[in-house]
Design a protein around this motif. Structure first.
Motif: not given
Ligand SMILES: *Cc1c(COP(=O)(O)O)cnc(C)c1O
Length: 713
Positions: A456-459, A493-499, A581-587
């Motif tokens: 979460f910190w990285v996101k 920041p709380n939402a599921l984040t795709l990259g 690449v560090h901070g999203v939830d899904v690549w």
């Protein structure tokens, strides 16, 4: 200006070592070394976008002077310098303790691009990062490599998106004097300039060098006054211009590069070609042998036994084919020196599947190299099929092209906080044993809370970084508010984040997830379980279809009906890649199979606990294990865009979203965290540059080196 004390006149004796350190990219993969420059001058470190050479240019000398008397700084300085010196000097390392008879001379590695750090914009994409990561790993393992490439003074393009979503490219001239690169001087102390042999009118290159740990990378620059105005631009930018300019670029890279090594007195025993662009280097190796009395066949036999060729793409545009007439123009005075006539020469580059098309650099490199490989298992199958006509007597599966799957340099791509977490919970020395599967097992023992908190910190770091980028634009450029809103300011920041970040080549299908807009919109705008997606990437300046895809994405990001949950971030580069690449939830990755030879950004994500949602192409065919992410697209279908996008929506709706939002009373999505852990454990050791580099040594180099030793070179 060869002497560092002239470059940094204000550097006190006590911390003189900083000069050498600044010019050695070793700092780029050692956080404690980066910290040293940050401690020295935080503001300059930030202003220079992390460039130690600029940090050391301290006109008044006050900062440096103070540091040289600050006990806290000096303690850190001494610790870093001790380690730096130990790692630079030693002839130790995995290579030296495993390869018994490496011979006298290094392996020469030629590549058109290198992705080493954002301060050196000598890359366009994955090929460059592969080369850069490889050099860093060679330094770590002690593999004796000397590398050759171009200095592109205009780098790759700077990306700007206009209000209509169209990509405008800009280029910003590299400030050579302030980059972590240095001129090479001859023994009289003059700038080293080398004439590319056999080219009329003559072309000259000035030579620069980059120290990458223990590995030296030489860079050629054609932008010098000695050259005709039309030759100065040969190395201006990557992959640009007419076929003729491109041919000249490749002549300079291969033949000029070989000549630079000669002039420097650097003999090499083995040649490794990273993709076909530098393949003319083979000709120089043959020519030298013919000049010393061998027949063409003897010479090419010896060269073949000591040449390695790696092919990187099944996409046709990735393989240069030059018209015979152009080849004749530039090589008619060359082929006699090989003992060949026109026809025999042209045959070297003939693709049997398209004999009239011209001189094919890949066919040439395949023919003339004794060791050939593709960059994933799947890509191996595709490549053997593609080039079977070169071995008409062999069945497809026996075509002599191996697979060595790409890997990433772990110290470069690990997020520093995650590195600290692993130091605490795995063991202090995990980085030295990162390609051992056993090392990663203990990731399971890290508490879910620690992992989740760190992630979460990285996101947050990513989201804050994106906001700061846009703030600058808003502040100084008075940009259209819709552009500002499209650039990620509304991200949650709380939402599921795709990259989704990669070059906007059409086969990568950036707009696939927008295929059924209504369905995707429902997911994005879900009140309780929202999804958001961050896009980044550049289209090649000549690729209008790629720019159209980008425009579509950008227009979706601007469209208020998506509620600011689609973001496009400009100017994808190494630094932005790190954040993403560090901070999203899904690549997310959905190229059109089988065109992704390998793909490496997904490995970078997985290493940091960001699971992949990817089509089964390239590395993911080997990487996916059922527990470390999600896969789709096994079957081909007549309308792939429909079936593949449906597959993504189904996985998101039925698996990814419910798992992510299944949060325990303690606020932690435990099952999600176990996918994160599995991603780190299962992919890191296998898809590391360390595993890859060892494979090159074991499968190719050690045999090629033996041939070189036997032939006494
Ligand atoms: C890793 C990387 C790439 C290559 O990623 P792919 O997955 O092969 O597309 C391209 N650009 C940057 C900036 C990278 O860091």
């Amino acid at each position: 200006m060869n002497d560092l004390s002239e470059v940094f006149p204000n550097l006190p004796e006590r911390i003189r070592g900083l000069g050498e350190l600044a010019y050695n990219l070793w700092w780029s993969w050692h956080p404690e070394a980066r910290m040293l420059f940050k401690m020295l001058n935080r503001a300059a470190w930030k202003m220079s976008v992390h460039n130690p050479v600029k940090v050391l240019h301290d006109p008044e000398g006050e900062v440096l002077d103070a540091a040289s008397k600050d006990p806290r700084f000096l303690r850190h300085y001494d610790a870093v310098m001790t380690r730096f010196k130990a790692e630079m000097k030693s002839t130790s390392g995995w290579f030296n303790s495993n390869i018994t008879d490496p011979g006298k001379f290094p392996i020469a590695y030629f590549s058109a691009e290198y992705g080493l750090h954002h301060s050196l914009p000598f890359y366009a994409g994955g090929l460059g990062f592969l080369a850069g990561d490889f050099l860093k790993e060679c330094s770590d393992l002690g593999v004796p490599v000397v590398a050759m490439g171009f200095m592109y003074p205009e780098g790759y393009l700077q990306q700007r998106i206009g209000p209509d979503g169209w990509q405008e490219s800009d280029s910003e001239a590299l400030d050579r004097e302030n980059a972590p690169i240095r001129r090479v001087f001859d023994d009289k102390g003059k700038r080293l300039v080398v004439k590319v042999p056999f080219i009329e009118p003559p072309i000259y290159v000035e030579v620069w060098k980059v120290q990458v740990g223990r590995v030296l990378l030489y860079l050629m620059d054609t932008d010098i006054e000695m050259n005709d105005p039309w030759s100065r631009g040969i190395s201006a930018r990557l992959y640009i211009g007419t076929p003729e300019l491109r041919l000249k670029q490749e002549v300079v890279l291969g033949i000029g590069g070989a000549e630079v090594l000669n002039v420097l007195g650097i003999k090499h025993s083995v040649l490794h070609l990273n993709e076909g662009h530098p393949a003319f280097a083979i000709l120089e190796r043959i020519r030298e042998r013919v000049a010393s009395g061998m027949t063409f066949d003897e010479a090419s036999g010896q060269v073949r036994a000591t040449t390695v060729f790696t092919t990187h793409t099944p996409v046709p545009a990735g393989h240069d084919v030059f018209p015979f007439s152009l080849m004749e123009k530039y090589f008619h005075s060359y082929w006699p020196s090989l003992g060949l006539d026109n026809e025999a020469f042209m045959k070297l580059g003939m693709n049997p599947a398209a004999p009239a098309a011209g001189f094919n650099m890949t066919a040439f490199a395949m023919r003339m190299s004794g060791y050939r490989n593709a960059v994933s298992k799947r890509h191996g199958e595709v490549t053997r099929k593609m080039w079977q006509s070169l071995w008409p007597d062999l069945p497809e599966e026996s075509v002599p092209i191996e697979s060595i799957t790409n890997g990433i340099h772990i110290p470069t791509w690990i997020e520093p906080r995650i590195q600290l977490l692993l130091n605490r919970f795995v063991h202090m020395d995990w980085l030295n044993e990162h390609d051992v599967a056993e090392t990663w097992k203990s990731v399971k023992d890290i508490s879910d809370e620690e992992i989740w908190k760190t992630h979460f910190w990285v996101k947050m770091k990513l989201i804050i970084r994106m906001r700061e980028r846009v703030r600058q634009r808003w502040l100084y450029e008075n940009a259209d508010p819709r552009i500002i809103l499209a650039s990620g300011v509304l991200l949650d920041p709380n939402a599921l984040t795709l990259g989704f970040a990669r070059r906007f080549a059409t086969y990568k299908r950036a707009t696939l997830i927008l295929h059924n807009l209504e369905r995707f919109k429902r997911m994005l705008n879900d009140r309780w379980r929202p999804v958001q997606i961050i896009f980044a990437g550049k289209a090649h300046p000549d690729d209008d279809p790629g720019k159209q895809l980008l425009q579509q994405v950008f227009n979706a990001a601007k469209d208020p009906s998506f509620g600011g949950r689609i973001a496009f971030v400009e100017d994808y580069d190494e630094r932005l890649a790190q954040y993403l690449v560090h901070g999203v939830d899904v690549w997310l990755n959905n190229p059109l199979p089988p065109l992704e030879a390998c793909g490496t950004s997904g490995m970078k994500a997985s290493l940091n606990g960001v699971p992949n949602l990817s089509i089964l192409d390239g590395w993911w065919g080997e990487g996916f294990n059922g527990k470390n992410g999600w896969a789709f697209g096994k079957e081909d279908s007549p309308d792939r865009d429909v079936t593949d996008s449906e597959a993504i929506y189904n996985i998101l709706e039925n698996q990814v979203i419910p798992l992510y939002y299944n949060v325990g009373d303690d606020g932690i999505p435990h099952e999600w965290v176990s996918v994160m852990k599995e991603a780190m454990i299962s992919t890191t050791p296998l898809f590391s540059a360390r595993r890859m580099t060892k494979e090159y040594v074991n499968k190719f180099y050690q045999h090629a080196l033996k041939s070189a030793v036997k032939g006494d070179f």
